[in-house]
Design an enzyme around this catalytic site. Sequence first.
Site, PDB file in Angstrom:
ATOM      1  N   THR A   1      52.457  21.823  23.567  1.00 39.09           N
ATOM      2  CA  THR A   1      53.192  22.911  22.111  1.00 39.09           C
ATOM      3  C   THR A   1      52.373  23.166  21.211  1.00 39.09           C
ATOM      4  O   THR A   1      52.103  24.267  20.685  1.00 39.09           O
ATOM      5  CB  THR A   1      54.806  23.265  21.803  1.00 39.09           C
ATOM      6  OG1 THR A   1      55.800  22.515  22.611  1.00 39.09           O
ATOM      7  CG2 THR A   1      54.962  23.952  21.071  1.00 39.09           C
TER       8      THR A   1
ATOM      9  N   SER B   1      52.425  18.252  28.735  1.00 38.94           N
ATOM     10  CA  SER B   1      52.618  16.552  28.759  1.00 38.94           C
ATOM     11  C   SER B   1      54.042  16.520  30.244  1.00 38.94           C
ATOM     12  O   SER B   1      53.669  15.603  31.069  1.00 38.94           O
ATOM     13  CB  SER B   1      53.145  16.628  27.597  1.00 38.94           C
ATOM     14  OG  SER B   1      54.300  16.456  27.390  1.00 38.94           O
TER      15      SER B   1
ATOM     16  N   THR C   1      54.625  17.032  23.382  1.00 36.96           N
ATOM     17  CA  THR C   1      55.634  16.512  22.798  1.00 36.96           C
ATOM     18  C   THR C   1      56.432  15.122  23.897  1.00 36.96           C
ATOM     19  O   THR C   1      57.030  14.309  23.662  1.00 36.96           O
ATOM     20  CB  THR C   1      56.854  16.382  21.370  1.00 36.96           C
ATOM     21  OG1 THR C   1      56.954  17.706  22.072  1.00 36.96           O
ATOM     22  CG2 THR C   1      55.676  16.738  20.818  1.00 36.96           C
ATOM     23  N   ASP C   2      56.596  16.203  24.891  1.00 33.10           N
ATOM     24  CA  ASP C   2      57.955  16.046  25.928  1.00 33.10           C
ATOM     25  C   ASP C   2      57.547  14.298  26.232  1.00 33.10           C
ATOM     26  O   ASP C   2      58.971  13.199  26.679  1.00 33.10           O
ATOM     27  CB  ASP C   2      57.886  16.526  27.013  1.00 33.10           C
ATOM     28  CG  ASP C   2      58.510  18.183  26.430  1.00 33.10           C
ATOM     29  OD1 ASP C   2      58.857  17.866  25.529  1.00 33.10           O
ATOM     30  OD2 ASP C   2      58.654  19.178  27.671  1.00 33.10           O
TER      31      ASP C   2
HETATM   32  N1  ASP Z   1      56.511  21.456  26.534  1.00 40.87           N
HETATM   33  C1  ASP Z   1      56.090  20.501  25.628  1.00 40.87           C
HETATM   34  C2  ASP Z   1      54.935  19.553  25.981  1.00 40.87           C
HETATM   35  O1  ASP Z   1      53.785  19.720  26.644  1.00 40.87           O
HETATM   36  C3  ASP Z   1      56.615  20.956  24.607  1.00 40.87           C
HETATM   37  C4  ASP Z   1      55.918  20.203  23.389  1.00 40.87           C
HETATM   38  O2  ASP Z   1      55.248  20.208  22.891  1.00 40.87           O
HETATM   39  O3  ASP Z   1      56.333  19.587  22.475  1.00 40.87           O
HETATM   40  O4  ASP Z   1      55.503  18.477  25.648  1.00 40.87           O
END
Ligand code: ASP
Length: 326
Positions: A12, A60, A91-92
């Site tokens: 993100t 991720s 973050t995932d």
């Molecule tokens: N979908 C995203 C990721 O790549 C979520 C994020 O980065 O907050 O994990």
Amino acid sequence: MKKIHILAIGGTVASVSDDPLSCTNYRTVLCGEEVLATLGREKVSGIADVTVEDIIKLDSASLTVEHWLTLARRVTEVLKECDGVVITHGTDTMEETAYFLNLCVKSSKPVVITGAMRPASAISADGALNIYNSIVAAASGKLEDCGTVICMNGMLISARDARKIHPTRPDAFTPVEMGALGCVTDGTVELYYRSARRHTVNSEFDCMKYDTLPEVRVLYAYAGAPDDWFDMCVEKNAAGIVIAGVGNGNLSTSWQKRVKELAGKVTIVRCTRTNGFVNRNGSQDDDDMKTVCGGNLSAQKARILLMFALAEKLPLAKIQQVFDQY
Ligand code: ASP
């Protein structure tokens, strides 16, 4: 001036939406230099000499063990030349990448992972401040020998203890009951604790040694969960299984039976789907079932530790020791 190298991976923090009010519907399009531009290089020009490298551009959820190995090797190499690494990441699965690096990067220099819960285009986007805090932390001289650290929402959390507990809010990361290592506020880093668990230079695992790692699968327990999932693991030649058990790592009677049948063939670690510490030979007889007790590691992190332990072909008793020490 400290040299800090940014490795950009996507997520993100590297995403934008056409609508500034949209925090969840976005495209991952920004390269590392553009991610840094959301902060502005000038904001860190007095803090560190910052270089940027694009290494992977993925959400991720799509990262694999092979990506982790590539990243860990690159981090180890880069740290020979610079004072710290900041990784911008989705973050995932950030906590998994962080724990992976924590176990197998061979350097005591700072490795800080950050990201964003809101895309760069959003009102109140959190990425820029997270990147700023991470560069400040990596250049502070205070994170030597702390292992890999997640820096989100002003908190510094050990890779071992960090968990994402919310899908969208900026305060999604917590060390659960372990406490944060420290915090970053207005460019100042305060450090309070260090993890007592083995990591990086004090770890017996080295990213340079492996091209891949043994297959380990996670089974999530619930009332009435079928036991034929164990067959699938065996068919697919899984070397290990981590069970996210109910409560104190508890298993239904049919799962206990299946686990016992697999003793000596597949290494099975017992964790909990709750947050907390599973004790060995407590409500389940690990000695009898020949299981390893996962302590307070989440199932997704226990999977990573078990992959390394199996890559080293460690015997069962030694694998339990590894879980007690890392
Ligand atoms: N979908 C995203 C990721 O790549 C979520 C994020 O980065 O907050 O994990």
